[in-house]
Design an enzyme around this catalytic site. Structure first.
Site, PDB file in Angstrom:
ATOM      1  N   TRP A 359       0.836  -1.208   0.000  1.00  0.00           N
ATOM      2  CA  TRP A 359       0.000   0.000   0.000  1.00  0.00           C
ATOM      3  C   TRP A 359       0.866   1.252   0.000  1.00  0.00           C
ATOM      4  O   TRP A 359       0.385   2.354  -0.273  1.00  0.00           O
ATOM      5  CB  TRP A 359      -0.952   0.013   1.201  1.00  0.00           C
ATOM      6  N   ASP A 360       2.159   1.095   0.269  1.00  0.00           N
ATOM      7  CA  ASP A 360       3.099   2.218   0.276  1.00  0.00           C
ATOM      8  C   ASP A 360       2.972   3.036  -1.011  1.00  0.00           C
ATOM      9  O   ASP A 360       3.082   4.263  -0.997  1.00  0.00           O
ATOM     10  CB  ASP A 360       4.549   1.706   0.352  1.00  0.00           C
ATOM     11  N   GLU A 490       1.258  -1.789  12.991  1.00  0.00           N
ATOM     12  CA  GLU A 490       1.349  -3.257  13.016  1.00  0.00           C
ATOM     13  C   GLU A 490       1.699  -3.793  14.400  1.00  0.00           C
ATOM     14  O   GLU A 490       1.834  -4.999  14.573  1.00  0.00           O
ATOM     15  CB  GLU A 490       2.384  -3.724  11.984  1.00  0.00           C
ATOM     16  N   LYS A 602       3.601   1.843  16.114  1.00  0.00           N
ATOM     17  CA  LYS A 602       4.726   1.723  15.172  1.00  0.00           C
ATOM     18  C   LYS A 602       4.779   2.907  14.209  1.00  0.00           C
ATOM     19  O   LYS A 602       5.845   3.406  13.868  1.00  0.00           O
ATOM     20  CB  LYS A 602       4.564   0.416  14.396  1.00  0.00           C
ATOM     21  N   GLN A 603       3.637   3.327  13.727  1.00  0.00           N
ATOM     22  CA  GLN A 603       3.607   4.382  12.692  1.00  0.00           C
ATOM     23  C   GLN A 603       2.233   5.031  12.724  1.00  0.00           C
ATOM     24  O   GLN A 603       1.313   4.505  13.353  1.00  0.00           O
ATOM     25  CB  GLN A 603       3.856   3.756  11.322  1.00  0.00           C
TER      26      GLN A 603
HETATM   27  C1  BGC Z   1       5.021  -1.109   7.583  1.00  0.00           C
HETATM   28  C2  BGC Z   1       3.942  -1.238   6.538  1.00  0.00           C
HETATM   29  C3  BGC Z   1       4.596  -1.171   5.173  1.00  0.00           C
HETATM   30  C4  BGC Z   1       5.709  -2.197   5.058  1.00  0.00           C
HETATM   31  C5  BGC Z   1       6.479  -2.043   3.776  1.00  0.00           C
HETATM   32  C6  BGC Z   1       6.062  -2.186   7.377  1.00  0.00           C
HETATM   33  O1  BGC Z   1       7.090  -2.046   8.320  1.00  0.00           O
HETATM   34  O2  BGC Z   1       4.469  -1.245   8.878  1.00  0.00           O
HETATM   35  O3  BGC Z   1       3.006  -0.191   6.669  1.00  0.00           O
HETATM   36  O4  BGC Z   1       3.630  -1.393   4.194  1.00  0.00           O
HETATM   37  O5  BGC Z   1       6.615  -2.036   6.096  1.00  0.00           O
HETATM   38  O6  BGC Z   1       7.090  -0.786   3.705  1.00  0.00           O
END
Ligand code: BGC
Length: 766
Positions: A359-360, A490, A602-603
């Site tokens: 999804w990035d 996550e 995490k984000q």
């Molecule tokens: C992130 C995800 C991301 C993936 C790839 C993960 O660490 O939590 O949001 O899609 O990395 O960049």
């Protein structure tokens, strides 16, 4: 301590001094790519120390059977692996029969590596004292051509400083390579042909299961003090390998060099049985031009990219180096020429996540490509997902969804879900919303609505169907709920009512309905075609509406904020500042159990929603949510700091915005997450671009016009960037006292500066 061995420089990434402990990190940082292939900065000559070998071809992958404890229905069958492809950079070097290997030399002096971002090449030079006491000076220059993306070129120059000697170069191709990351230690490649003729060599390989056919090829030339030398090569062949050796007697101080032209041709672009012919064709052109000419063309091609994509920062060389590194890597990974390709989170710099699409792309990368390239490039990225729509429907069907509902994969190469972990792969269903947001964002920015009737609406309908079926009515809450999901954060798995997911679901349905109505009114033919194709009727739309209107959102009256998920306030909420240094990053120091129980994020999760849908919330509301969530965010995803930087800038917290900016732009250069040796974080690099353009520049689209609310970080004297807005190129210069705009060409452009409309002619001051 973050790493700090990269020398600050506006246009180059530079490492000085040889340190074996840094080799793998530098292999990531100095990676090169041309959109079609890319490679870690492995040494050409033999190296017996720790190294992570990697050379990758865009789109070529292997479906590695999933490895789990107990198999459960619905698990993805395989994890798509980007493949370490046959090695074509190898050049063994022997001097008086002693092999050059930096790991066994008595001393390595004057070691310098440079990734020249302006001109698009990698160079390494050093003086080595060999075990036989010969002192040799080596300068190796290498690039992957963006003019002919099947070609790579190396100029490997050696000078023996303290004796006359016999020098033997052995350039080779090796198809017997392995992946570092493999579930079952299976071989991924089979060599089907090894050939050498007329100083040219070829290895034809095919991937098991996916059956990609790849021709790896090479041809070398020798020069002495710059003059071409006729030396006959000696061919040696093995099962997976072929080499051609050249021996030359050189006098002390003479410069002997080998130019190696090599690369890949694949059956993605050629017939399987004409791979060798295709390779010969590339070689013919390359050897006619020669290394210097090819490098010159490379420089010119990069100059064109920079002319549009560069961001200049005045007065802060580390910040400048950071943004250029990000822009450079993004362009090395994806140039937008081929709509079958996409942007892997690690690009061509490592295996983790490598090559696959996340999804990035929709959430982070599209704005960068949209503004710095022709708008067709962003359209290609959207088309990629349209082309995967049928597969997304199959993915949803496997999970029990019906009636054409689509669930786009969290990780994919060809539209199929291809990741190992259930809790992340399937439960991060929010990615479906990012697909729709990207369409909205594209239309908002480019003004090109044609994508929606042509392709976008079908994607939106299939996604709206998914959300309606995925939500269920809770009698208890008298609302629709979405259970068992993972949000962008996550560090929480299988939660109920992740606010971000619920919000996106509601928005996707509403936006889809809005577009159905618009298309009905303005594109009647498309409307009839799409309605017939999807068998969508008013009754179904009424069901969607019911879900959207009655969606549940967890909220805390006490704090006046939306809660990340049900039960969030049951956690012990302590700011990240209470953690000790030793505990960070928590994903390397805590058990997974502890992470899941903790409040640490995490984000951006709730804040990701505030970023996407900024206009839906007041600034005061953003501030409240930022103050609640940011202090408990560990930013352990590379995608995190950029969103926070943009929001901090919006809230006028420039110190904080700047700190986040440095963290996002120098994440890999300074190795904040202690993992750069695995590869660079390519997709978040587009977030870095956003944090300058949208954060400090305050760029938004307001009523079809570009709007800016510039703020200059205290550390900078000024910055400038360009955007391609609806086929007009606007340049923005933000200084200490003024912001100036200019537009290419004769057409004026109206922009908003701090809310006031100004007409930009060619150079206008405000
Ligand atoms: C992130 C995800 C991301 C993936 C790839 C993960 O660490 O939590 O949001 O899609 O990395 O960049």
């Amino acid at each position: 301590m973050n790493q700090d061995y990269i020398k600050p420089d506006a246009w180059s990434i530079i490492e000085e001094g040889f340190d074996a402990a840094r080799v793998e990190s530098s292999e990531s940082l100095f990676s090169i790519g041309n959109g079609a292939m890319g490679q870690r900065a492995n040494f050409e000559e033999q190296y017996s120390g720790d190294t992570f070998q990697g050379s990758y071809i865009a789109g070529v992958f292997y479906p590695d059977k999933t490895k789990v404890g107990w198999w459960k229905n619905g698990y993805p069958e395989y994890f798509a692996k980007v493949l370490n492809a046959p090695n074509w950079i190898g050049i063994n070097v022997a001097i008086n029969e002693e092999t050059l290997d930096l790991n066994t030399c008595k001393e390595v002096k004057d070691f310098v590596r440079e990734l020249n971002m302006k001109e698009g090449y990698h160079q390494r030079s050093f003086v080595a004292v060999m075990p036989n006491d010969l002192e040799v000076k080596v300068t190796a220059t290498r690039f992957l051509s963006i003019v002919d993306d099947e070609l790579g070129a190396i100029n490997y120059e050696v000078e023996v400083l303290n004796a006359d000697a016999v020098l033997k170069f052995t350039p080779y191709l090796d198809g017997g390579i392995t992946n570092r990351d493999a579930n079952w230690e299976e071989r991924f490649w089979e060599t089907i042909d090894v050939k050498a003729e007329n100083e040219q060599a070829f290895v034809v390989s095919k991937t098991f299961k996916t059956e990609y056919h790849v021709g790896t090829y090479m041809q070398s030339e020798i020069t002495l003090n710059g003059e071409k030398l006729q030396v006959e090569g000696e061919v040696e062949k093995a099962d997976d390998q072929v080499s051609i050796s050249y021996s030359v007697k050189v006098n002390k101080g003479e410069k002997i060099a080998l130019q190696k032209y090599a690369g890949y041709v694949t059956d993605m672009n050629h017939n399987q049985d004409s791979l060798i012919a295709a390779a010969k064709n590339v070689l013919q052109k390359a050897t006619t031009s020669g290394f210097a000419q090819l490098l010159q063309e490379q420089k010119e091609a990069w100059a064109k990219i920079w002319e549009m994509a560069d961001i200049t920062i005045d007065g802060d060389v580390k910040a400048q180096q950071g943004i250029r590194f990000n822009i450079f890597q993004l362009n090395q990974t994806y140039l937008g020429k081929d709509e079958r390709l996409n942007i892997g989170p690690k690009g061509f710099t490592g295996e983790k996540y490598g090559g696959s699409t996340y999804w990035d792309t929709e959430a982070y990368c599209i704005p960068f490509y949209m503004a710095t390239k022709d708008q067709q490039v962003a359209r290609n990225l959207l088309t990629y997902r349209y082309n995967h729509l049928e597969k997304a429907k199959e993915n949803a069907q496997k999970l029990g969804f019906t009636n054409g509902a689509a669930l786009y994969p969290m990780v994919t190469m060809n539209g199929e879900e291809s990741h190992n972990e259930w809790e992340i792969t399937f439960e991060e269903i929010h990615r479906n919303g990012a697909m729709v947001f990207a369409i909205y964002n594209y239309v908002r920015f480019t003004g090109d609505y044609s994508y929606v009737p042509e392709m976008g609406l079908e994607v939106m309908i299939a996604i709206a169907r998914f959300w309606q079926q995925r939500a269920n009515f809770s009698k208890n809450k008298n609302k629709y709920v979405i259970l068992g999901v993972t949000g962008p954060n996550e560090y929480e798995n299988n939660v109920n009512n992740n606010w971000y997911t619920n919000y996106l679901a509601k928005w996707c349905i509403e936006y889809c309905i809005e577009n159905i109505e618009k298309i009905k009114a303005e594109f009647a033919e498309d409307h009839s075609r799409i309605m017939a194709k999807t068998s969508l009727d008013a009754e179904e739309i009424a069901k969607w509406k019911d879900v959207a209107e009655n969606m549940y959102f967890p909220y805390s009256e006490e704090f006046g904020v939306y809660l990340q998920q049900d039960g969030f306030l049951d956690k012990e909420i302590e700011p990240v500042s209470t953690l000790t240094k030793k505990q960070r990053p928590i994903n390397q120091n805590w058990s997974w159990d502890r992470i899941l129980r903790s409040c640490y994020i995490k984000q951006a999760d709730v804040l990701q929603g505030f970023y996407f849908f900024e206009d839906h919330f007041s600034e005061e509301n953003l501030e409240k949510h930022f103050d609640f969530y940011e202090p408990i965010t560990v930013h352990e995803s590379s995608l995190s700091p950029c969103v926070h930087s943009i929001q901090a800038a919006k809230l006028g917290r420039m110190e904080q915005a700047y700190t986040f900016y440095l963290r996002t732009s120098r994440l890999d250069l300074d190795d904040y997450n202690h993992e750069v040796k695995e590869g660079c974080h390519i997709t978040s690099m587009a977030g870095t671009w956003m944090s300058i353009v949208e954060g400090f520049g305050g760029m938004r689209v307001v009523d079809g016009k570009l709007s800016f609310t510039p703020q200059l970080p205290e550390q900078w004297n000024g910055f400038s960037f360009k955007v391609n807005f609806r086929n007009q190129i606007l340049k923005i210069n933000i200084g200490k006292n003024e912001t100036t705009f200019s537009v290419d060409g004769n057409e004026p452009m109206t922009v908003l500066l701090n809310g006031e409309a100004i007409e930009v002619q060619n150079t206008i001051n405000s």
